[in-house]
Design an enzyme around this catalytic site. Structure first.
Site, PDB file in Angstrom:
ATOM      1  CB  THR A  40      -0.961   0.001   1.206  1.00 28.30           C
ATOM      2  OG1 THR A  40      -0.194  -0.092   2.400  1.00 28.30           O
ATOM      3  CG2 THR A  40      -1.946  -1.164   1.120  1.00 28.30           C
ATOM      4  CB  THR A  42       1.239   5.639   3.668  1.00 28.11           C
ATOM      5  OG1 THR A  42       0.397   6.620   3.042  1.00 28.11           O
ATOM      6  CG2 THR A  42       2.003   6.287   4.810  1.00 28.11           C
ATOM      7  CB  CYS A  43       2.676   0.469   4.053  1.00 29.88           C
ATOM      8  SG  CYS A  43       1.132   0.649   4.960  1.00 29.88           S
ATOM      9  CB  SER A  44       4.991   0.482  -0.461  1.00 32.07           C
ATOM     10  OG  SER A  44       4.306  -0.719  -0.259  1.00 32.07           O
TER      11      SER A  44
END
Length: 154
Positions: A40, A42-44
């Site tokens: 995803t 923001t996570c990545s």
């Protein structure tokens, strides 16, 4: 004291391991950071790269393990981890059914986005299973759980 639960990951020999959180964190200083989902945005692009980029600095301040945690299956977490070729220190672990996330009270309902029940974004600093810092985000925010935030707490 951090509640115990079960997580899964692929070890350095590409073998699936299912272990208790206590078994990998007891007697150590550990950062356990949770993300809503592998791959995803923001996570990545922000959260995980921050911990990978600051891993040496975190280790120099006494951190033994840096663990990325998500409600995804271990195969997805393994594939996601492999996308970070520069990663030497962050371990990607799975809470496939979300049971441990539920036990910790860190669920995030993303059904409206088609993702189901996931983990909140968070960063915990553990010292021999004692939670010394608990930075938990509201909703989909990313304001208190970065590697920089943990560095400030050290």
């Amino acid at each position: 004291m951090l509640l115990d639960g079960t997580i899964s990951f692929f070890d350095e020999n590409d073998q699936l391991q299912t272990v208790s959180v206590h078994s990998i964190a007891a007697g150590k200083k550990v950062i356990l950071f949770g993300v809503p989902g592998a791959f995803t945005p923001t996570c990545s692009m922000t959260h995980v790269p921050g911990f990978i980029g600051k891993a040496e600095e975190l280790k120099s301040k006494g951190i033994d393990e840096i663990i990325c945690f998500s409600v995804n299956d271990p195969f997805v977490m393994k594939a996601w981890g492999k996308t970070y070729q520069e990663n030497k220190h962050v371990k990607f672990v799975a809470d496939g059914s979300g049971e441990y996330t539920h036990l910790l009270g860190l669920e995030l309902d993303l059904k409206d986005k088609g993702l189901g029940i996931r983990s909140r974004r968070f960063a915990l600093l553990l010292d021999n299973l004692k939670v010394t810092v608990a930075n938990v985000e509201n909703g989909g925010e990313f304001t208190v759980s970065s590697a920089e935030d943990i560095l400030k707490a050290l």
